[in-house]
Write an enzyme that holds these catalytic residues in place. Sequence first.
Site: not given
Length: 361
Positions: A300, A58, A151
Amino acid sequence: KNNRNKRKQDPKVAEPQGTSRGETVGNKSNVLPQDATAKDYYFDSYAHFGIHEEMLKDSVRTKAYRDAILDNKHLFEGKIVLDVGCGTGILCMFAANAGAKHVYGVDCSGIIHSAKTIIKENGFEDKITLVHGKVEELELPVEKVDIIISEWMGYALFYESMLDTVLYARDRWLAEGGIIMPDKAVLWIQGAEDPYFQRDKIEFWNDVYGFDMSCIKTVARLEPVVECITPSLLCTKPFQLMSVDIMTCKKEDASFEVPFRLTVARNDYLASLVMYFDVSFTKCTPPISMTTGPRNEYTHWRQTIFHLHNKLVVSEREAVTGKISCKPNAKNHRDLDFKITYKHQGKVEGLKQGSYEFKMR
């Protein structure tokens, strides 16, 4: 005791007892990647390389973090960094390349065994220490860190989200004046037509090779769909549901009830509500943002689509109003329960209103 720990160390980057830099700490999953079976992945899905491959490929996601770190070396030089949910260690290595004094990467998943090898083979053993376990249950070999990177975002921002873990790390280890990357998030909603969902996902169950399976329709309607919606299907302007400041928010903020007002952009049928999010790295110079919106490059996360049971006939400049509530599921806090109520006074059909519950599993 391990003899390697007898050497003199900088107290700020002291190693956990019996563990060298570049090694893993903890005992959450001792199954090595090459020995893992389907049973292991069932309980530890993030141990499988495939999910990390999808995230690394991604480019919107990975480049945003790369640029936020490597283009802002002045923030990282000489600093102690904590990566919450480090996965393969990619963000740890970015931080080390940006000049961090030392980086600690924490992950509960078995992928950390692969990350250990990755860090060793890329020559970061003296700069990065991997800690294997749950953030809420472990001890770091430092009292404070200067930067937390993570993340943590999930579908619809909060699904399977690690936000509560990031907030725990913030409250326990982030030094005064420290920063979090990313530090801001915004959740959006937009209305859309969807001419195929009812036919392909709901009515399909009425006749499956001659058999009546219509009982599944009720369950099928309960789950929002994660997919990329065609931008041309969007029929309202976007509406900002909420903004989250990771530096100041609380765990309870992941449970919310907020109103919305969607302004119709054209005459159309409104069949779905589309949810997506942005995150920002506001301490960067200049600030860096990343969006998962339908009019932008693929990520994604795609978009989360809530299909209404009945279409609304909407006309340009009309408004669809309502409320959206979201809370972690009582049995599994990483799942989400949504409730959406709406009201529309249209010139074609008059007053239409409804209330639906959705379960994101």
